[in-house]
Design a protein around this motif. Structure first.
Motif, PDB file in Angstrom:
ATOM      1  N   ALA A  79       0.820  -1.216   0.000  1.00 20.74           N
ATOM      2  CA  ALA A  79       0.000   0.000   0.000  1.00 20.74           C
ATOM      3  C   ALA A  79       0.852   1.263   0.000  1.00 20.74           C
ATOM      4  N   ARG A  80       1.933   1.264   0.724  1.00 19.00           N
ATOM      5  CA  ARG A  80       2.762   2.459   0.855  1.00 19.00           C
ATOM      6  C   ARG A  80       3.527   2.793  -0.420  1.00 19.00           C
ATOM      7  N   ASP A  84      -2.126   6.624  -5.482  1.00 15.69           N
ATOM      8  CA  ASP A  84      -3.534   7.018  -5.390  1.00 15.69           C
ATOM      9  C   ASP A  84      -4.412   5.968  -6.067  1.00 15.69           C
ATOM     10  N   ARG A  85      -5.728   6.253  -6.146  1.00 17.44           N
ATOM     11  CA  ARG A  85      -6.662   5.315  -6.753  1.00 17.44           C
ATOM     12  C   ARG A  85      -6.320   5.044  -8.216  1.00 17.44           C
ATOM     13  N   ALA A  86      -5.875   6.076  -8.918  1.00 17.02           N
ATOM     14  CA  ALA A  86      -5.534   5.897 -10.329  1.00 17.02           C
ATOM     15  C   ALA A  86      -4.368   4.911 -10.486  1.00 17.02           C
ATOM     16  N   GLY A 115       2.074   8.043  -1.301  1.00 13.40           N
ATOM     17  CA  GLY A 115       0.808   8.704  -1.605  1.00 13.40           C
ATOM     18  C   GLY A 115      -0.201   8.567  -0.491  1.00 13.40           C
ATOM     19  N   ARG A 116      -1.441   8.270  -0.838  1.00  9.06           N
ATOM     20  CA  ARG A 116      -2.555   8.331   0.098  1.00  9.06           C
ATOM     21  C   ARG A 116      -2.669   7.118   1.013  1.00  9.06           C
ATOM     22  N   ALA A 122      -6.807   0.505   3.994  1.00 11.46           N
ATOM     23  CA  ALA A 122      -7.331   1.631   3.214  1.00 11.46           C
ATOM     24  C   ALA A 122      -7.300   1.319   1.725  1.00 11.46           C
ATOM     25  N   MET A 123      -6.242   0.672   1.283  1.00  8.91           N
ATOM     26  CA  MET A 123      -6.149   0.338  -0.135  1.00  8.91           C
ATOM     27  C   MET A 123      -7.131  -0.776  -0.501  1.00  8.91           C
TER      28      MET A 123
END
Length: 286
Positions: A79-80, A84-86, A115-116, A122-123
């Motif tokens: 995840a890190r 982002d979603r894209a 990023g997010r 979360a991912m």
């Protein structure tokens, strides 16, 4: 039937060999990883790791090589390392194009997220809201804890992540009782996912000790030292033998045959060594 009788039974021998022959083999996308992937059986399941050092591009490169050679591929996605979603959608599309249906999602070792996404949950939440090809999604679990995350947060995260996952993979362990005790506790806390047990493949004990301390499996390593004379064997240049651990796991399962889905082997890019070792156990090597 006692644990000792189960471990010595013909059925246990068959299960032992089945677990070894069907194990997921983890490959690190270093120089020479192509040879490691091609050293696996043609029908093997190969997990390709990702790390901050090499980035997702390298993971995708070797996933493509493995998939195009006919292997079943399990990409690791940290995840890190996803901005982002894209970027997540792009990664998903690229592995979907390879025919990949199994994904292993972790938080990742990067000190600072790119990023997010700061954690796997979360991912996974974002992944669940987009179209994807995955019929299997694996997540990590830590029977001996995590060097940077306290136990309460680990349990909370695991319970959150299992809403999106179909199995979990344990961090490398050497002590069957540690893992089965943790698994009993996990079931009591509401964790229902089957587990793929993370084990080290055959590796020189000196190198294995170094790697184990780095990833925070000290308690299990102390068991190994006590039971197998680690210091003396390191000095003699001996190699770790995973067989006693696998047999002990089969004998000590809280629900024999019901909790361990399979093995995830940390090969440390020593696939030919692992396959040769399977042959010494009576398993297939072709």
């Amino acid at each position: 039937m006692s644990a000792e009788q189960r471990a010595a039974s013909p059925a246990a021998d068959d299960r032992h060999l089945q677990l070894l022959n069907e194990a997921t083999m983890e490959v690190i996308p270093l120089k020479g990883a192509q040879d490691q992937i091609l050293a696996t059986p043609e029908d093997a399941t190969v997990a390709v790791t990702c790390s901050p050092k090499f980035g997702l591009r390298r993971t995708l490169e070797y996933c493509a090589l493995a998939a195009n050679s006919g292997r079943r591929v399990v990409p690791h996605l940290a995840a890190r390392m996803v901005t982002d979603r894209a970027a997540l959608r792009d990664f998903v599309q690229r592995v979907a194009d390879l025919g990949v249906t199994d994904l292993y999602v972790i938080g990742g070792d990067a000190a600072t997220p790119v990023g997010r996404y700061h954690e796997a949950a979360a991912m996974l939440d974002d992944l669940s809201s987009m179209e994807h090809p995955f019929t299997r999604i694996g997540i990590g679990c830590y029977p001996e804890g995590h060097p940077n995350i306290d136990d309460d947060r680990l349990w909370e995260a695991l319970l959150r992540k299992q809403d999106w996952a179909t199995y979990m993979v344990s961090q490398m362990c050497f002590d069957a009782s540690t893992l089965t005790s943790w698994l009993t506790q996990a079931r009591a806390r509401g964790v229902t996912l089957p587990i793929r047990v993370g084990i080290a493949g055959p590796l020189k004990l000196a190198k294995l000790t170094e790697l184990s301390l780095r990833i925070g499996v000290g308690p299990s390593l102390r068991f190994l030292a006590k039971q197998h004379g680690l210091v003396g064997n390191v000095l003699l240049g001996r190699t770790y033998d995973p067989a006693p651990l696998v047999r002990a796991l089969l004998a000590a399962e809280p629900r024999p045959g019901g909790d361990i889905e399979g093995l995830h082997v940390f090969t440390f890019n020593q696939v030919p060594v692992f396959r040769a070792w399977i042959g010494t156990q009576g398993g297939a090597t072709a």
